[in-house]
Structure formats: structure tokens, C-alpha cells
Scaffold this motif. Sequence first.
Motif, short mmCIF file in Angstrom:
data_model
loop_
_atom_site.label_atom_id
_atom_site.label_comp_id
_atom_site.label_asym_id
_atom_site.label_seq_id
_atom_site.Cartn_x
_atom_site.Cartn_y
_atom_site.Cartn_z
N ALA A 90 0.85 -1.18 0.00
CA ALA A 90 0.00 0.00 0.00
C ALA A 90 0.89 1.23 0.00
O ALA A 90 1.89 1.29 0.71
CB ALA A 90 -0.89 0.01 1.24
N ASP A 91 0.53 2.22 -0.78
CA ASP A 91 1.27 3.48 -0.84
C ASP A 91 0.29 4.63 -0.62
O ASP A 91 -0.28 5.17 -1.57
CB ASP A 91 1.98 3.63 -2.18
CG ASP A 91 2.76 4.93 -2.29
OD1 ASP A 91 2.90 5.64 -1.26
OD2 ASP A 91 3.22 5.25 -3.39
N PRO A 92 0.09 5.02 0.65
CA PRO A 92 -0.86 6.10 0.91
C PRO A 92 -0.45 7.44 0.31
O PRO A 92 -1.30 8.28 0.03
CB PRO A 92 -0.91 6.17 2.43
CG PRO A 92 0.32 5.52 2.90
CD PRO A 92 0.69 4.50 1.87
N TYR A 93 0.83 7.63 0.08
CA TYR A 93 1.30 8.90 -0.50
C TYR A 93 0.81 9.07 -1.94
O TYR A 93 0.67 10.20 -2.40
CB TYR A 93 2.82 8.98 -0.45
CG TYR A 93 3.32 9.02 0.98
CD1 TYR A 93 3.34 10.21 1.69
CD2 TYR A 93 3.74 7.86 1.61
CE1 TYR A 93 3.78 10.25 3.00
CE2 TYR A 93 4.18 7.89 2.92
CZ TYR A 93 4.19 9.09 3.62
OH TYR A 93 4.62 9.11 4.92
N ALA A 94 0.53 7.98 -2.61
CA ALA A 94 0.01 8.06 -3.98
C ALA A 94 -1.43 8.56 -4.00
O ALA A 94 -1.94 8.93 -5.05
CB ALA A 94 0.10 6.69 -4.65
N CYS A 95 -2.07 8.59 -2.84
CA CYS A 95 -3.49 8.98 -2.75
C CYS A 95 -3.70 10.42 -2.34
O CYS A 95 -4.83 10.88 -2.27
CB CYS A 95 -4.19 8.09 -1.72
SG CYS A 95 -4.08 6.36 -2.08
N ASP A 150 -1.56 -5.95 -1.51
CA ASP A 150 -1.37 -7.23 -0.83
C ASP A 150 -1.02 -7.08 0.64
O ASP A 150 -1.29 -7.97 1.43
CB ASP A 150 -0.27 -8.04 -1.52
CG ASP A 150 -0.65 -8.42 -2.94
OD1 ASP A 150 -1.70 -9.07 -3.11
OD2 ASP A 150 0.09 -8.06 -3.88
N TYR A 151 -0.38 -5.96 1.01
CA TYR A 151 0.00 -5.76 2.41
C TYR A 151 0.19 -4.28 2.72
O TYR A 151 0.36 -3.46 1.82
CB TYR A 151 1.26 -6.56 2.75
CG TYR A 151 2.53 -6.06 2.11
CD1 TYR A 151 3.39 -5.22 2.80
CD2 TYR A 151 2.87 -6.42 0.81
CE1 TYR A 151 4.56 -4.75 2.21
CE2 TYR A 151 4.03 -5.97 0.22
CZ TYR A 151 4.88 -5.13 0.92
OH TYR A 151 6.02 -4.67 0.33
N LEU A 152 0.12 -3.97 4.02
CA LEU A 152 0.35 -2.62 4.52
C LEU A 152 1.75 -2.58 5.10
O LEU A 152 2.02 -3.22 6.11
CB LEU A 152 -0.69 -2.27 5.59
CG LEU A 152 -2.15 -2.49 5.20
CD1 LEU A 152 -3.07 -2.16 6.37
CD2 LEU A 152 -2.51 -1.66 3.99
N PRO A 153 2.65 -1.83 4.48
CA PRO A 153 4.04 -1.85 4.95
C PRO A 153 4.23 -1.20 6.32
O PRO A 153 3.49 -0.29 6.70
CB PRO A 153 4.79 -1.07 3.87
CG PRO A 153 3.78 -0.31 3.12
CD PRO A 153 2.46 -0.98 3.33
N GLU A 154 5.21 -1.67 7.02
CA GLU A 154 5.53 -1.16 8.35
C GLU A 154 6.03 0.28 8.27
O GLU A 154 6.80 0.64 7.38
CB GLU A 154 6.61 -2.05 8.98
CG GLU A 154 6.89 -1.74 10.41
CD GLU A 154 7.88 -2.71 11.03
OE1 GLU A 154 8.37 -2.38 12.12
OE2 GLU A 154 8.15 -3.76 10.43
N GLY A 155 5.57 1.12 9.21
CA GLY A 155 6.07 2.48 9.35
C GLY A 155 5.50 3.50 8.38
O GLY A 155 5.86 4.67 8.47
N VAL A 156 4.64 3.11 7.49
CA VAL A 156 4.13 4.06 6.49
C VAL A 156 2.88 4.78 6.99
O VAL A 156 2.80 6.01 6.94
CB VAL A 156 3.84 3.34 5.15
CG1 VAL A 156 3.19 4.27 4.16
CG2 VAL A 156 5.12 2.77 4.59
N ASN A 172 0.13 -3.22 10.87
CA ASN A 172 0.84 -1.94 10.73
C ASN A 172 -0.07 -0.72 10.73
O ASN A 172 0.26 0.30 10.14
CB ASN A 172 1.75 -1.96 9.49
CG ASN A 172 2.80 -3.05 9.60
OD1 ASN A 172 3.37 -3.27 10.66
ND2 ASN A 172 3.05 -3.75 8.51
N LEU A 173 -1.20 -0.84 11.42
CA LEU A 173 -2.09 0.30 11.65
C LEU A 173 -2.19 0.63 13.14
O LEU A 173 -3.05 1.40 13.56
CB LEU A 173 -3.49 0.04 11.09
CG LEU A 173 -3.64 -0.06 9.58
CD1 LEU A 173 -5.07 -0.42 9.21
CD2 LEU A 173 -3.20 1.22 8.89
N ASP A 174 -1.33 0.04 13.96
CA ASP A 174 -1.41 0.19 15.42
C ASP A 174 -1.39 1.65 15.87
O ASP A 174 -2.02 2.00 16.86
CB ASP A 174 -0.26 -0.56 16.09
CG ASP A 174 -0.35 -2.06 15.90
OD1 ASP A 174 -1.06 -2.51 14.99
OD2 ASP A 174 0.31 -2.78 16.67
#
Length: 173
Positions: free
Chosen positions: A13-18, A41-47, A69-71
Motif C-alpha cells: 500500500a502506498d498512501p502517499y500516492a493517494c 497485498d499488504y500494509l508496509p511497516e512504518g508508512v 501496521n495500523l497500530d
Amino acid sequence: MEATLLPPAGKAADPYACIGTKNAKHVQNCLALYMNDRGIDYLPEGVFERFIDLKYLWLMRNNLAKLENLDENFRLHCLYLSKNRLTTFVDSSLAKLKNLEELHASDNQLTDLHEHIEVLKKLRRLKRLDLKGNPLAHETKYRLHVINAGDSRVLLSRADGTIIDGGGTDQAR
């Protein structure tokens, strides 16, 4: 020699692209991210932790098998996860989302209702829950177990798409 952890296989997932403006202030103040239909496919750590004020997150119709990785996104109010490949919320980020009011996770592969009840009990502010289309929604006394686990004000979505409140009353969509 130290072992190097490789990122999971697949598309991250790349939230910066949104978002339009990608500076630190805009990222911190971002309230909503629309990430539907992106083949994630996955949410990367730290993003996502940089999106500290995020309240609404749409991740529908992707390929997520785990919610992780949404903690740090404890301010989330609404989480849309329908039509992914999620199999469990146990040991996921969900229990850390203490301000969550709406969880839409229909049409996944969630099983074992009793395991999930323990996770849902931690979501004290939850007002709307949609788990239709998952195997656990077909377990015996599904509605009763979910209502007993939380607040009777929680609205549940039925298999036919109507919404019922904790007392069993049909609500308009």
C-alpha cells in the motif's frame, strides 16, 4: 552475519500516492485515504503511522490477507475492508483502534466467531459492524453473540443487506 528481513511478497500500500500534497504537515493532517481497487497485498511497516489524524480509511476490493501496521492509527473512526482475503483479526491491528466506530469487513474469509468476539470486545466505541459474507456470519447465533459482546447500540448488517440494531429492529439503509 545478521539476517535481513525481506518485505512481504506482493504489492505494498502506498498512501502517499493517494494524496496531492506530500509534505509532512499535509500527511499529519490527512483525515481520509481512499485506497480501494489498488491490488494491495499488504500494509508496509512504518508508512501509515505518519498519518496521525487519519479518521477514515478505505481499503476495499484489494488482496489483503492480514490487517497489520495500523497500530498507531488509533484515531481511526471508520475502516472499510470489504472484499479482501482477510482470514482473522486475532493478533492484528484492529484491537489497537480504540476509537473505531464503524468496521466494514464484509465478503472476506473470516472464520471462528468466538475468536473474533474477543477482538470486537476491545472496540468500545463500535457502532456499526458489517461482517456479512464471511463464514463466521453463518455460525449459530451469530447476531446474539456479537450483540452480547458489545453495546446493544451496534448496528449489524444482515446477509440481505438490511441493517438491524442490537434489539433486532430493522433500520433503513
